[in-house]
Design a protein around this motif. Structure first.
Motif, PDB file in Angstrom:
ATOM      1  N   GLN A   1       0.841  -1.191   0.000  1.00 27.09           N
ATOM      2  CA  GLN A   1       0.000   0.000   0.000  1.00 27.09           C
ATOM      3  C   GLN A   1       0.879   1.245   0.000  1.00 27.09           C
ATOM      4  O   GLN A   1       1.853   1.321   0.760  1.00 27.09           O
ATOM      5  N   PHE A   2       0.527   2.205  -0.844  1.00 27.35           N
ATOM      6  CA  PHE A   2       1.281   3.451  -0.969  1.00 27.35           C
ATOM      7  C   PHE A   2       0.479   4.578  -0.323  1.00 27.35           C
ATOM      8  O   PHE A   2      -0.675   4.813  -0.674  1.00 27.35           O
ATOM      9  N   PHE A   3       1.133   5.293   0.609  1.00 24.55           N
ATOM     10  CA  PHE A   3       0.473   6.376   1.344  1.00 24.55           C
ATOM     11  C   PHE A   3       1.271   7.667   1.207  1.00 24.55           C
ATOM     12  O   PHE A   3       2.504   7.653   1.102  1.00 24.55           O
ATOM     13  N   ARG A   4       0.545   8.762   1.288  1.00 21.61           N
ATOM     14  CA  ARG A   4       1.182  10.088   1.322  1.00 21.61           C
ATOM     15  C   ARG A   4       0.284  11.038   2.085  1.00 21.61           C
ATOM     16  O   ARG A   4      -0.932  11.021   1.912  1.00 21.61           O
ATOM     17  N   ASN A   5       0.872  11.870   2.948  1.00 21.93           N
ATOM     18  CA  ASN A   5       0.089  12.891   3.636  1.00 21.93           C
ATOM     19  C   ASN A   5      -0.461  13.861   2.605  1.00 21.93           C
ATOM     20  O   ASN A   5       0.285  14.463   1.839  1.00 21.93           O
TER      21      ASN A   5
ATOM     22  N   TYR B   1      -4.424   7.448   0.611  1.00 19.38           N
ATOM     23  CA  TYR B   1      -4.299   6.112   0.015  1.00 19.38           C
ATOM     24  C   TYR B   1      -4.116   6.284  -1.495  1.00 19.38           C
ATOM     25  O   TYR B   1      -5.054   6.574  -2.215  1.00 19.38           O
ATOM     26  N   LEU B   2      -2.895   6.059  -1.998  1.00 19.85           N
ATOM     27  CA  LEU B   2      -2.610   6.314  -3.399  1.00 19.85           C
ATOM     28  C   LEU B   2      -2.761   5.086  -4.281  1.00 19.85           C
ATOM     29  O   LEU B   2      -3.212   5.186  -5.420  1.00 19.85           O
ATOM     30  N   ALA B   3      -2.333   3.910  -3.782  1.00 19.14           N
ATOM     31  CA  ALA B   3      -2.392   2.697  -4.599  1.00 19.14           C
ATOM     32  C   ALA B   3      -2.338   1.471  -3.702  1.00 19.14           C
ATOM     33  O   ALA B   3      -1.854   1.536  -2.551  1.00 19.14           O
ATOM     34  N   TYR B   4      -2.807   0.344  -4.264  1.00 18.14           N
ATOM     35  CA  TYR B   4      -2.894  -0.917  -3.528  1.00 18.14           C
ATOM     36  C   TYR B   4      -2.551  -2.037  -4.505  1.00 18.14           C
ATOM     37  O   TYR B   4      -3.125  -2.122  -5.600  1.00 18.14           O
TER      38      TYR B   4
END
Length: 593
Positions: free
Chosen positions: A245-249, A256-259
């Motif tokens: 899982q790709f996260f960014r503030n 939640y950017l991608a899974y």
């Protein structure tokens, strides 16, 4: 929208450089009524397993032969649990989500998930599948860890959740039966990398990569006779899953950017999705000196707060100013639920209070703004005032934060909180008599207070009060030490003692209340594992009993009671429901808005 697209171009033009590990904050999970678009690719092996470590560049663009087999674009909706059709099964949830997947005919393609947010983490308490195999409830006895309040590089979290799921149409031995699955989910979550993520629609820096590995073990019970008697078949289903899982503030959108879901051997991606920007709009309006709307406020700051904030207290999403016409605008914000206030310059408007949309001086009584279109305009605010001070009295105190305090009182001074409104109300009376603002040291002072009786409280959107100060001043009184400590879920007067402290719900879970917080009345449900003599009482924050709901012998099962403080001529605020069964006590906090 031009500002949003300009940001896209700027990010895409950035030359990539060494980055520091971002700390992903739980604050940035979407607010209620936000809808996230997910672009799905379910072709196994068509996307790459992401690399781990610092300063990675993950390129999942079409030009790098990634996401070339997009099959569907679906929405992930963030909801108020009370507005979902299955909230009665999950009364303790304070956030919900409606999720769809393209796996039609599989385990589920339409699911309501129910979450519990706290200052420490987000946990899953259950769900309800409305299509396909598991077309019923999934409830957790041990809630499933979903995300911490903060994720720091190289951190690891482990969790074991236990649950019971029901299916009304489950294929077993070539026949369809009602089935109960009793299982556990053993999960390990690791923050394994950070860097730059390139997606088909956008390029993001300061992205965290989270690797989640879990093992599911289910015991299968079948209702062969369709009479509610589930027989253990001895069959155990086991599955191992790895997801990235790709996260960014990202304050205005989804963190939640991608899974990407990998196979059990971690050799290929089985399926995945990335997010498109959420629906963006604006909130605007005018601020006037009074209800006649003849004179605009021309000197002041506007504050935008997320409704039902998740973790951060004083959760200010954005600030702007009013112009010479009293006009303000918050632009490029996702559809969602918010509250707004104006902080007038006290030099220009010496008797003005901080005023929320809804023309009130505290966040609880403010009117929420729900945006569902690109423009949400016409939100007018009329300043509220206190009388011109002529007294000689002074009150002083400090406001500090200590997240080790959980629904109890204590003397702790750490992490001063600046720029917070401290409201002084005349007693009796409901209007704000004066308002102070904490400075950089968390200190507030209200001078020139008239003689009389007062109540003092702190106004931080999202936090309720575990008590207030009441005091009297006359003939030049100076009262200091009116200190408050902000805990995990409410604001506590530091130097007073509340007569009853809230305990965590017992492991047996005797009580729930819904909705909570509530506006008109709360339904309190008591779940008795056996016939028992019970005493069910309601107390205010000072420990005074205000109602006995029951004092009798009750049979095994669920018993429901209605409570409304207003019906008893008490004010809105925090109350405690105390259940006594023999030597066992369970206490639950409820909040009337």
């Amino acid at each position: 929208m031009k500002k949003l697209f300009a940001l896209f171009l700027i990010f895409n033009a950035i030359t990539f450089f060494a980055q520091t590990p971002p700390v992903i904050e739980g604050t940035y999970y979407p607010v209620r009524n936000t809808s996230i678009k997910q672009v799905w690719d379910t072709t196994a092996g068509s996307m790459a397993i992401p690399s781990v470590g610092p300063n990675q560049v993950w390129d999942y663009r079409f030009s790098n032969n990634q996401f070339l087999h997009v099959c569907d674009t679906l929405r992930f909706k963030i909801l108020d649990p009370a507005n979902t059709p299955y909230h009665q099964y999950f009364p303790t949830a304070n956030q919900a989500a409606f999720i769809r997947s393209p796996f039609k005919g599989g385990v589920s393609d339409s699911l309501y998930y129910y979450f519990k947010h706290s200052v420490n983490d987000v946990s899953i308490i259950g769900g309800f599948n409305i299509q396909n195999k598991y077309d019923s409830t999934i409830t957790y006895s041990n809630t499933e860890f979903y995300a911490p309040s903060q994720m720091i590089y190289n951190s690891t979290f482990t969790d074991t959740a236990r649950y019971v799921g029901y299916a009304n149409h489950y294929n077993y031995l070539s026949s369809t039966y009602k089935v109960k699955l009793r299982g556990c989910k053993i999960k390990t979550v690791q923050y394994v990398g950070y860097g730059t993520l390139k997606l088909p629609n956008f390029t993001y820096n300061n992205v965290a990569l989270i690797k989640e590995s879990y093992v599911i073990k289910d015991s299968v019970y079948v209702d062969f006779a369709n009479n509610g008697n589930y027989i253990n078949t001895g069959q155990v289903q086991s599955a191992t899953t790895i997801v990235y899982q790709f996260f960014r503030n990202n304050t205005f959108g989804s963190a939640y950017l991608a899974y990407l879901a990998a196979n059990s051997s971690n050799t290929q991606v089985s399926y995945g999705w990335y997010t498109l920007p959420v629906d963006f709009g604006s909130i605007s309006g005018n601020v006037y000196t009074d209800a006649s709307e003849t004179t605009p406020v021309t000197d002041g700051e506007m504050y935008l707060y997320r409704e039902n904030s998740n973790f951060a207290k004083n959760d200010i999403l954005a600030k702007t100013t009013v112009n010479s016409s009293g006009y303000y605008k918050f632009d490029s914000i996702p559809y969602g639920e918010y509250r707004i206030c104006v902080r007038p310059n006290t030099t220009t408007y010496p008797n003005a209070n901080i005023t929320y949309f809804g023309d009130t001086t505290n966040w609880i009584d403010a009117t929420p703004i729900i945006t569902t279109t690109t423009t949400s305009s016409g939100h007018k605010i009329h300043l509220q005032y206190h009388s011109t001070p002529v007294g000689l009295n002074i009150i002083e105190g400090n406001l500090n934060q200590d997240n080790s305090i959980f629904k109890t009182m204590g003397v702790h001074f750490s992490n001063p909180i600046p720029s917070i409104g401290v409201v002084v109300k005349k007693n009796p009376g409901s209007s704000a008599a004066r308002m102070g603002i904490t400075n950089s040291s968390g200190t507030f002072s209200v001078p020139a207070l008239d003689d009389g009786n007062y109540t003092l409280f702190v106004d931080i959107p999202g936090l309720h009060h575990a008590g207030t100060y009441t005091f009297s001043v006359n003939n030049g009184s100076v009262i200091n030490g009116l200190d408050f400590t902000v805990g995990t879920d409410s604001i506590h007067p530091t130097n007073t003692t509340v007569g009853i402290k809230e305990l965590k719900r017992s492991s047996t879970g005797f009580m729930t209340a819904f909705p909570n917080p509530y506006t008109t009345a709360a339904t309190i449900a008591v779940n008795l594992p056996s016939s028992s003599k019970i005493l069910l009482e309601v107390y205010d924050v000072l420990g005074k009993k205000i109602q006995t709901l029951d004092n009798s012998e009750k049979p095994q099962g669920i018993h429901k009671y209605n409570f409304s403080a207003k019906n008893l001529n008490y004010s809105s605020g925090m109350y405690f429901v105390k259940l006594t069964i023999g030597n066992t006590t369970d206490v639950l906090k409820i909040v009337e808005q």
